[in-house]
Design an enzyme around this catalytic site. Structure first.
Site, PDB file in Angstrom:
ATOM      1  CE  LYS A  13      -2.758  -1.349   3.465  1.00 57.96           C
ATOM      2  NZ  LYS A  13      -1.750  -2.253   4.472  1.00 57.96           N
ATOM      3  NE  ARG A  88      -4.950  -1.185   9.836  1.00 52.52           N
ATOM      4  CZ  ARG A  88      -3.925  -0.456   9.616  1.00 52.52           C
ATOM      5  NH1 ARG A  88      -3.853   0.641   8.597  1.00 52.52           N
ATOM      6  NH2 ARG A  88      -2.721  -1.427   8.923  1.00 52.52           N
ATOM      7  NE  ARG A 127       6.903  -3.019   6.010  1.00 55.66           N
ATOM      8  CZ  ARG A 127       6.166  -2.757   6.045  1.00 55.66           C
ATOM      9  NH1 ARG A 127       5.683  -2.042   5.820  1.00 55.66           N
ATOM     10  NH2 ARG A 127       5.853  -3.675   7.035  1.00 55.66           N
ATOM     11  NE  ARG A 161       6.532  -0.738   9.973  1.00 55.34           N
ATOM     12  CZ  ARG A 161       4.557  -0.626   9.278  1.00 55.34           C
ATOM     13  NH1 ARG A 161       4.336  -0.225   8.012  1.00 55.34           N
ATOM     14  NH2 ARG A 161       3.984  -1.380  10.002  1.00 55.34           N
ATOM     15  NE  ARG A 172       1.517  -4.830  10.560  1.00 51.30           N
ATOM     16  CZ  ARG A 172       2.788  -5.126  10.631  1.00 51.30           C
ATOM     17  NH1 ARG A 172       4.013  -5.695  10.690  1.00 51.30           N
ATOM     18  NH2 ARG A 172       2.114  -4.330   9.145  1.00 51.30           N
TER      19      ARG A 172
HETATM   20  P1  AP5 Z   1       5.352  -1.580   2.113  1.00 51.53           P
HETATM   21  O1  AP5 Z   1       4.407  -0.564   0.625  1.00 51.53           O
HETATM   22  O2  AP5 Z   1       5.377  -1.182   2.858  1.00 51.53           O
HETATM   23  O3  AP5 Z   1       3.223  -2.490   2.763  1.00 51.53           O
HETATM   24  P2  AP5 Z   1       1.659  -2.189   2.915  1.00 51.53           P
HETATM   25  O4  AP5 Z   1       1.051  -2.245   2.448  1.00 51.53           O
HETATM   26  O5  AP5 Z   1       1.756  -0.394   2.952  1.00 51.53           O
HETATM   27  O6  AP5 Z   1       2.152  -2.470   4.411  1.00 51.53           O
HETATM   28  P3  AP5 Z   1       2.299  -2.305   6.321  1.00 51.53           P
HETATM   29  O7  AP5 Z   1       2.866  -3.292   6.708  1.00 51.53           O
HETATM   30  O8  AP5 Z   1       2.226  -0.359   6.466  1.00 51.53           O
HETATM   31  O9  AP5 Z   1       0.674  -2.008   6.308  1.00 51.53           O
HETATM   32  P4  AP5 Z   1      -0.564  -2.486   7.668  1.00 51.53           P
HETATM   33  O10 AP5 Z   1      -1.559  -2.357   7.668  1.00 51.53           O
HETATM   34  O11 AP5 Z   1      -0.086  -3.107   7.897  1.00 51.53           O
HETATM   35  O12 AP5 Z   1       0.553  -0.312   8.568  1.00 51.53           O
HETATM   36  P5  AP5 Z   1       0.169   0.671   9.106  1.00 51.53           P
HETATM   37  O13 AP5 Z   1       1.549   1.467   8.835  1.00 51.53           O
HETATM   38  O14 AP5 Z   1      -1.107   0.848   7.702  1.00 51.53           O
HETATM   39  O15 AP5 Z   1       5.188  -3.468   1.171  1.00 51.53           O
HETATM   40  C1  AP5 Z   1       5.960  -3.714   1.968  1.00 51.53           C
HETATM   41  C2  AP5 Z   1       7.693  -4.308   1.565  1.00 51.53           C
HETATM   42  O16 AP5 Z   1       6.849  -5.258   0.142  1.00 51.53           O
HETATM   43  C3  AP5 Z   1       8.150  -3.863   1.193  1.00 51.53           C
HETATM   44  O17 AP5 Z   1       8.973  -4.141   1.781  1.00 51.53           O
HETATM   45  C4  AP5 Z   1       8.860  -3.003   0.152  1.00 51.53           C
HETATM   46  O18 AP5 Z   1       9.996  -2.718  -0.695  1.00 51.53           O
HETATM   47  C5  AP5 Z   1       8.268  -4.879  -0.580  1.00 51.53           C
HETATM   48  N1  AP5 Z   1       7.315  -4.085  -2.113  1.00 51.53           N
HETATM   49  C6  AP5 Z   1       5.694  -3.754  -2.717  1.00 51.53           C
HETATM   50  N2  AP5 Z   1       5.045  -3.766  -3.444  1.00 51.53           N
HETATM   51  C7  AP5 Z   1       6.720  -4.938  -3.788  1.00 51.53           C
HETATM   52  C8  AP5 Z   1       6.423  -5.940  -4.823  1.00 51.53           C
HETATM   53  N3  AP5 Z   1       5.234  -5.453  -6.417  1.00 51.53           N
HETATM   54  N4  AP5 Z   1       6.490  -6.412  -5.724  1.00 51.53           N
HETATM   55  C9  AP5 Z   1       8.159  -6.509  -4.518  1.00 51.53           C
HETATM   56  N5  AP5 Z   1       7.873  -6.192  -3.512  1.00 51.53           N
HETATM   57  C10 AP5 Z   1       7.259  -5.605  -3.184  1.00 51.53           C
HETATM   58  O19 AP5 Z   1       0.161   0.164  10.597  1.00 51.53           O
HETATM   59  C11 AP5 Z   1       0.279   0.227  11.702  1.00 51.53           C
HETATM   60  C12 AP5 Z   1      -0.168  -0.095  12.766  1.00 51.53           C
HETATM   61  O20 AP5 Z   1      -0.764   1.205  12.848  1.00 51.53           O
HETATM   62  C13 AP5 Z   1      -1.086  -0.922  13.167  1.00 51.53           C
HETATM   63  O21 AP5 Z   1      -0.585  -1.875  12.985  1.00 51.53           O
HETATM   64  C14 AP5 Z   1      -2.172  -0.069  14.127  1.00 51.53           C
HETATM   65  O22 AP5 Z   1      -1.812  -0.375  14.500  1.00 51.53           O
HETATM   66  C15 AP5 Z   1      -1.554   1.325  13.796  1.00 51.53           C
HETATM   67  N6  AP5 Z   1      -2.891   1.510  12.558  1.00 51.53           N
HETATM   68  C16 AP5 Z   1      -2.753   2.184  11.419  1.00 51.53           C
HETATM   69  N7  AP5 Z   1      -3.715   2.603  10.812  1.00 51.53           N
HETATM   70  C17 AP5 Z   1      -5.214   2.355  11.499  1.00 51.53           C
HETATM   71  C18 AP5 Z   1      -6.296   2.850  11.927  1.00 51.53           C
HETATM   72  N8  AP5 Z   1      -6.673   3.464  11.027  1.00 51.53           N
HETATM   73  N9  AP5 Z   1      -6.764   2.470  13.218  1.00 51.53           N
HETATM   74  C19 AP5 Z   1      -5.949   1.903  14.011  1.00 51.53           C
HETATM   75  N10 AP5 Z   1      -4.947   1.517  13.536  1.00 51.53           N
HETATM   76  C20 AP5 Z   1      -4.492   1.406  12.905  1.00 51.53           C
HETATM   77 MG    MG Z   2       2.246   0.785   4.814  1.00 56.36          MG
END
Ligand code: AP5
Ligand code: MG
Length: 217
Positions: A13, A88, A127, A161, A172
């Protein structure tokens, strides 16, 4: 355009949002990035969010919704935004509908990134994120930086992270299935969902996403 990006942790994402936001000239709003910025600045909100993030759980809605609403109310988001990681759960999706109603706007699409679970686990395990700019995302195997530990784009330090530990990732993923996936049906009922495969090289996925968004815009 007003777009919601949805998909499991590690789907790509954040990676896609950086390109899509640029292509569409809209700000990328990631609640995860906003929480991480608050944590590194030591704010009260960051302190509250940190314990939930460490445990792989959702930060409570009363903290998250206000933070997202404030960000969406900033001038750069007036003409549109790309939401990443918000909403979410169903409560947040309903709250977002309320926010949009208040401003007389609506979503254009919910872009659903589909990736098999074994692949998201591989993506998360390798990552590396940039400390200076959270949109600079690398992978030790798939998209390695030229110099280990250093961001190609800005020279910032790359780090792993805290919530990317195996047991936290498992939690997660479970939270994604139980709390976040139901919002896809919620938005399907509104005819907003476009699902694409997020497998393949990063630019291939961006192209697929732009084509899918072009069909609904
Ligand atoms: P990346 O782009 O970083 O993936 P992502 O989908 O953004 O993954 P996240 O781990 O950030 O998602 P998440 O939803 O768990 O975390 P968030 O920060 O939102 O890509 C991942 C890896 O793959 C990278 O190394 C990249 O290089 C690689 N890659 C990408 N595309 C590729 C491809 N095509 N081919 C090969 N490799 C590729 O949330 C974190 C925490 O925050 C949550 O657990 C929660 O505690 C809190 N939080 C956030 N939002 C909320 C909310 N709305 N409500 C409540 N809690 C929340
Ligand atoms: Mg992300």
């Amino acid at each position: 355009m007003r777009i919601v990006l949805v998909g499991p942790p590690g789907a790509g994402k954040g990676t896609q949002a950086a390109y899509l936001a640029k292509n569409l000239s809209i700000p990328h709003i990631s609640t995860g990035d906003l929480f991480r910025a608050n944590i590194s600045q030591g704010t009260q909100l960051g302190q509250k969010a940190q314990e939930y993030m460490r445990a792989g759980q959702l930060v409570p809605d009363e903290i998250t919704i206000g933070m997202a609403k404030d960000r969406m109310a900033q001038p750069d988001a007036e003409a549109g935004f790309l939401l990443d990681g918000f909403p979410r759960n169903l409560g947040q999706a309903e709250a977002l509908d309320g926010i949009l109603r208040e401003t007389g706007t609506k979503l254009d699409a919910v872009l659903d990134l589909e990736v098999p679970e074994d692949e998201v686990v591989r993506r998360i395990a390798g990552r590396r994120m940039c400390r200076k700019d959270s949109s600079h995302i690398f992978h030790v195997e798939y998209t390695p930086p030229k110099i280990e530990g250093v961001c190609d784009i800005c020279g910032g330090e790359l780090y792993q992270r805290e919530d990317d530990k195996e047991e936290t990732v498992r939690k997660r993923l479970e939270v994604y299935h139980t709390e976040t996936e139901p919002i896809i049906d919620y938005y399907k009922a509104q005819g907003l969902v476009v699902t694409i495969s997020a497998l393949g090289k990063v630019p291939e996925v961006t192209k697929r996403a732009m084509e899918a968004l072009g069909r609904v815009a």
